[in-house]
Write a protein that holds these residues in place. Structure first.
Motif, PDB file in Angstrom:
ATOM      1  N   GLU A   1     -52.441  12.291  48.923  1.00 56.14           N
ATOM      2  CA  GLU A   1     -52.088  13.131  50.071  1.00 56.14           C
ATOM      3  C   GLU A   1     -52.189  12.347  51.375  1.00 56.14           C
ATOM      4  O   GLU A   1     -51.316  12.463  52.242  1.00 56.14           O
ATOM      5  CB  GLU A   1     -52.960  14.374  50.126  1.00 56.14           C
ATOM      6  CG  GLU A   1     -52.635  15.385  49.048  1.00 56.14           C
ATOM      7  CD  GLU A   1     -53.509  16.622  49.127  1.00 56.14           C
ATOM      8  OE1 GLU A   1     -54.040  16.918  50.219  1.00 56.14           O
ATOM      9  OE2 GLU A   1     -53.647  17.289  48.092  1.00 56.14           O
ATOM     10  N   GLU A   2     -53.228  11.551  51.510  1.00 56.09           N
ATOM     11  CA  GLU A   2     -53.389  10.737  52.726  1.00 56.09           C
ATOM     12  C   GLU A   2     -52.267   9.707  52.827  1.00 56.09           C
ATOM     13  O   GLU A   2     -51.744   9.454  53.910  1.00 56.09           O
ATOM     14  CB  GLU A   2     -54.748  10.031  52.719  1.00 56.09           C
ATOM     15  CG  GLU A   2     -55.926  10.979  52.869  1.00 56.09           C
ATOM     16  CD  GLU A   2     -57.241  10.254  52.617  1.00 56.09           C
ATOM     17  OE1 GLU A   2     -57.374   9.632  51.542  1.00 56.09           O
ATOM     18  OE2 GLU A   2     -58.111  10.320  53.497  1.00 56.09           O
TER      19      GLU A   2
ATOM     20  N   ILE B   1     -49.238   9.925  51.577  1.00 56.58           N
ATOM     21  CA  ILE B   1     -47.986  10.620  51.918  1.00 56.58           C
ATOM     22  C   ILE B   1     -47.971  10.999  53.392  1.00 56.58           C
ATOM     23  O   ILE B   1     -46.956  10.829  54.081  1.00 56.58           O
ATOM     24  CB  ILE B   1     -47.792  11.856  51.007  1.00 56.58           C
ATOM     25  CG1 ILE B   1     -47.503  11.394  49.576  1.00 56.58           C
ATOM     26  CG2 ILE B   1     -46.672  12.745  51.523  1.00 56.58           C
ATOM     27  CD1 ILE B   1     -47.489  12.509  48.547  1.00 56.58           C
ATOM     28  N   GLU B   2     -49.074  11.512  53.908  1.00 60.81           N
ATOM     29  CA  GLU B   2     -49.143  11.879  55.327  1.00 60.81           C
ATOM     30  C   GLU B   2     -48.923  10.665  56.222  1.00 60.81           C
ATOM     31  O   GLU B   2     -48.188  10.732  57.207  1.00 60.81           O
ATOM     32  CB  GLU B   2     -50.491  12.528  55.642  1.00 60.81           C
ATOM     33  CG  GLU B   2     -50.605  13.949  55.130  1.00 60.81           C
ATOM     34  CD  GLU B   2     -51.971  14.557  55.414  1.00 60.81           C
ATOM     35  OE1 GLU B   2     -52.705  14.048  56.290  1.00 60.81           O
ATOM     36  OE2 GLU B   2     -52.304  15.549  54.740  1.00 60.81           O
ATOM     37  N   GLU B   3     -49.577   9.556  55.892  1.00 63.12           N
ATOM     38  CA  GLU B   3     -49.423   8.336  56.700  1.00 63.12           C
ATOM     39  C   GLU B   3     -47.994   7.811  56.623  1.00 63.12           C
ATOM     40  O   GLU B   3     -47.422   7.397  57.639  1.00 63.12           O
ATOM     41  CB  GLU B   3     -50.425   7.266  56.240  1.00 63.12           C
ATOM     42  CG  GLU B   3     -50.392   6.006  57.069  1.00 63.12           C
ATOM     43  CD  GLU B   3     -50.754   6.209  58.535  1.00 63.12           C
ATOM     44  OE1 GLU B   3     -50.340   5.360  59.360  1.00 63.12           O
ATOM     45  OE2 GLU B   3     -51.433   7.200  58.873  1.00 63.12           O
ATOM     46  N   CYS B   4     -47.407   7.818  55.434  1.00 65.49           N
ATOM     47  CA  CYS B   4     -46.006   7.394  55.300  1.00 65.49           C
ATOM     48  C   CYS B   4     -45.110   8.287  56.149  1.00 65.49           C
ATOM     49  O   CYS B   4     -44.193   7.791  56.809  1.00 65.49           O
ATOM     50  CB  CYS B   4     -45.561   7.458  53.838  1.00 65.49           C
ATOM     51  SG  CYS B   4     -46.163   6.108  52.822  1.00 65.49           S
ATOM     52  N   GLY B   5     -45.368   9.574  56.134  1.00 64.83           N
ATOM     53  CA  GLY B   5     -44.579  10.504  56.929  1.00 64.83           C
ATOM     54  C   GLY B   5     -44.661  10.198  58.411  1.00 64.83           C
ATOM     55  O   GLY B   5     -43.648  10.187  59.112  1.00 64.83           O
ATOM     56  N   ARG B   6     -45.870   9.906  58.894  1.00 64.91           N
ATOM     57  CA  ARG B   6     -46.038   9.562  60.314  1.00 64.91           C
ATOM     58  C   ARG B   6     -45.282   8.281  60.659  1.00 64.91           C
ATOM     59  O   ARG B   6     -44.608   8.205  61.681  1.00 64.91           O
ATOM     60  CB  ARG B   6     -47.518   9.416  60.659  1.00 64.91           C
ATOM     61  CG  ARG B   6     -48.242  10.738  60.847  1.00 64.91           C
ATOM     62  CD  ARG B   6     -49.626  10.538  61.451  1.00 64.91           C
ATOM     63  NE  ARG B   6     -50.569   9.949  60.502  1.00 64.91           N
ATOM     64  CZ  ARG B   6     -51.289  10.646  59.630  1.00 64.91           C
ATOM     65  NH1 ARG B   6     -51.175  11.962  59.598  1.00 64.91           N
ATOM     66  NH2 ARG B   6     -52.127  10.056  58.811  1.00 64.91           N
TER      67      ARG B   6
END
Length: 172
Positions: free
Chosen positions: A23-24, A26-31
């Motif tokens: 989850e972390e 994916i969130e970082e990739c999204g940012r």
């Protein structure tokens, strides 16, 4: 950030986040992808405005360099317009995937709009008269498809003549 592609950004982010949960990651990739999109493509409105300024600047030039610069600016404008169209198509699909399956105001709005856009109110018959549902539109539709899917009577001589004509045209 350098002008790198999506895949490279994801790989770098994934490698850098080694040891973190999915989850972390994916969130970082999204940012990072969000920032990359802003850096790489910027605002469509400002890019279109910039392209239009370039076109105006080179439009009156008649020399070869001016013609080439005009062509390049026009090509860039079309590229930006295509990117914008693709962006909004993808964005609308995202909204549909997110909101479309729910019994939401968004879903009902989209369904109602689609129904309105696809509704047939009137058609012209074979004589060119407008027919509405209360004046025989259903018959116009039935007649059209009946004629469309009805075989015409023909003979082998007609088919052979047509084939010969096509052959003669192809060799000339």
């Amino acid at each position: 950030m350098t002008h790198q592609g999506c895949e490279e950004i994801i790989r770098n982010c994934w490698d850098r986040m080694h040891g973190h949960g999915i989850e972390e990651k994916i969130e970082e990739c999204g940012r990072e992808l969000l920032q990359w999109g802003k850096d790489a493509f910027g605002s469509f409105a400002s890019r279109i405005k910039s392209c239009n300024r370039e076109l105006k600047r080179y439009k009156s030039r008649r020399d070869e360099e001016g013609k080439q610069l005009f062509y390049d600016a026009k090509k860039e404008l079309f590229a930006v317009l295509n990117q914008r169209e693709t962006f909004w198509k993808q964005r609308s699909k995202q909204l549909w995937l997110k909101e479309g399956d729910q019994n939401s105001k968004f879903f009902h709005s989209k369904a109602s709009t689609r129904r309105r856009n696809n509704q047939i109110f009137c058609l012209k018959d074979d004589e060119g008269n407008l027919c509405h549902w209360d004046s025989g539109l259903d018959n116009v539709i039935v007649d059209f498809y009946s004629n469309l899917f009805t075989a015409e009577s023909t003979t082998w001589e007609d088919v052979l003549d047509c084939a010969i004509q096509q052959f003669v045209r192809s060799i000339m």
